[in-house]
Design a protein around this motif. Structure first.
Motif, PDB file in Angstrom:
ATOM      1  N   ASP A   3     -70.534  30.457 -68.574  1.00 54.11           N
ATOM      2  CA  ASP A   3     -70.439  29.078 -68.100  1.00 54.11           C
ATOM      3  C   ASP A   3     -69.894  28.981 -66.681  1.00 54.11           C
ATOM      4  N   ASP A  18     -74.797  26.476 -74.386  1.00 57.38           N
ATOM      5  CA  ASP A  18     -76.029  26.137 -73.685  1.00 57.38           C
ATOM      6  C   ASP A  18     -76.235  27.003 -72.445  1.00 57.38           C
ATOM      7  N   SER A  46     -74.378  24.519 -67.698  1.00 57.07           N
ATOM      8  CA  SER A  46     -74.250  23.381 -68.602  1.00 57.07           C
ATOM      9  C   SER A  46     -72.792  23.223 -69.011  1.00 57.07           C
ATOM     10  N   GLU A  47     -72.403  22.020 -69.348  1.00 51.32           N
ATOM     11  CA  GLU A  47     -71.024  21.763 -69.734  1.00 51.32           C
ATOM     12  C   GLU A  47     -70.697  22.402 -71.084  1.00 51.32           C
ATOM     13  N   ARG A  48     -71.677  22.447 -71.976  1.00 51.90           N
ATOM     14  CA  ARG A  48     -71.478  23.012 -73.319  1.00 51.90           C
ATOM     15  C   ARG A  48     -71.627  24.523 -73.252  1.00 51.90           C
ATOM     16  N   ASP A  49     -70.608  25.246 -73.710  1.00 52.45           N
ATOM     17  CA  ASP A  49     -70.546  26.698 -73.540  1.00 52.45           C
ATOM     18  C   ASP A  49     -71.810  27.419 -73.985  1.00 52.45           C
ATOM     19  N   ARG A  52     -60.754  24.705 -74.785  1.00 55.54           N
ATOM     20  CA  ARG A  52     -61.632  24.848 -73.623  1.00 55.54           C
ATOM     21  C   ARG A  52     -60.829  24.784 -72.334  1.00 55.54           C
ATOM     22  N   THR A  93     -66.906  25.039 -78.586  1.00 56.38           N
ATOM     23  CA  THR A  93     -67.477  23.709 -78.828  1.00 56.38           C
ATOM     24  C   THR A  93     -67.909  23.509 -80.268  1.00 56.38           C
ATOM     25  N   ASP A  94     -67.930  24.571 -81.079  1.00 51.85           N
ATOM     26  CA  ASP A  94     -68.254  24.432 -82.498  1.00 51.85           C
ATOM     27  C   ASP A  94     -67.028  24.098 -83.344  1.00 51.85           C
TER      28      ASP A  94
END
Length: 260
Positions: A79, A235, A230-233, A55, A45-46
């Motif tokens: 995740d 997190d 969370s959807e964002r890895d 992803r 995600t970065d």
């Protein structure tokens, strides 16, 4: 191991050419029923380019792990599909000792541990999975039931004299797999009900030096409660786990540290 380097790792970009290559490599690994480990500078995600497609690729079932740098501190995220591990750097670092991480894939189980440079002997349980490493409870070795096959990998300067596994107060000696640094034993579940239990392995070398490792062992399908994801890895980073070198402080230039 196959590789395709980015021309500029600092660009945080993956081009279509690279992603096409990666997709084909993953397909070939799946056909051969081989686990896939990706080495990437940062969390997907970065990425500034290629993040969405990457992803989707790492959600494929044979992708076990993405191993990274970038954070400057040790971190592990889960995740529910893929594991993400980051190892502290030797520069711009504000937490913990200098050292290195070891990653192991034992069948369908991934394990990870950070070792300080002078931390020998050392041991890491490689199977079954720790509760925090479970991505899919149906994968072999993620949730134990019936007989429990325990394996641990050992590193030492002196020969290891003994190894033993302890579950709920019952200790059983382990045997070494010939010509390897791996010790194993099969434990009986007995009357233990479904739930989470502490499993510990202790090794002793010929100099009397000891090392130990513990995991949270999940017994039975109803013993595992999947955490909210969370959807964002990134997190999904797990809490502090000092025994594995995860301090949870996120002291690096990209999060809570000084802005180097």
């Amino acid at each position: 191991m196959n590789a395709f380097d980015t021309p500029d790792p600092g660009s945080f970009c993956l081009l279509d050419e690279q992603l096409n290559w990666l997709e084909e490599e993953i397909k070939q690994a799946e056909l051969g029923r081989q686990a896939v480990v990706l080495l990437l500078h940062c969390y997907p995600t970065d990425l500034k380019l290629g993040a969405d497609r990457l992803r989707k690729l790492v959600e494929r079932p044979w992708v076990r792990l993405i191993d990274m740098g970038h954070t400057h501190y040790n971190e592990l995220a889960n995740d529910g599909r893929t594991l993400y591990t980051a190892t502290r750097s030797t520069g711009q670092i504000e937490e913990g000792p200098i050292g290195f991480s070891v990653t192991n894939i034992d069948g369908q189980v991934v394990s990870w541990k950070f070792l300080a440079l002078d931390e020998l002997p050392a041991v890491m349980i490689t199977s079954p999975a720790d509760e925090r490493f479970i991505t899919d409870a149906t994968l072999e070795g993620h949730v134990a039931d019936g007989r429990i096959l325990v394996r641990a990998k050992v590193w030492a300067n002196a020969e290891i004299k003994s190894a033993a596994a302890t579950l709920e107060g019952h200790t059983t000696n382990m045997s070494q797999i010939p010509q390897s640094g791996v010790w194993q034993v099969e434990l009986e579940r007995g009357a233990l009900v479904d739930g989470v239990y502490k499993l510990t392995v202790v090794v002793v070398d010929h100099n009397g030096e000891t090392a130990e490792d513990s995991i949270r062992l999940v017994l039975g399908a109803s013993g595992y409660q999947s955490p909210e994801r969370s959807e964002r890895d990134q997190d999904n980073a797990i809490d502090a786990w000092p025994e594995r070198g995860l301090l949870g402080t996120q002291l690096g230039p990209n999060k809570n540290g000084r802005k180097w």
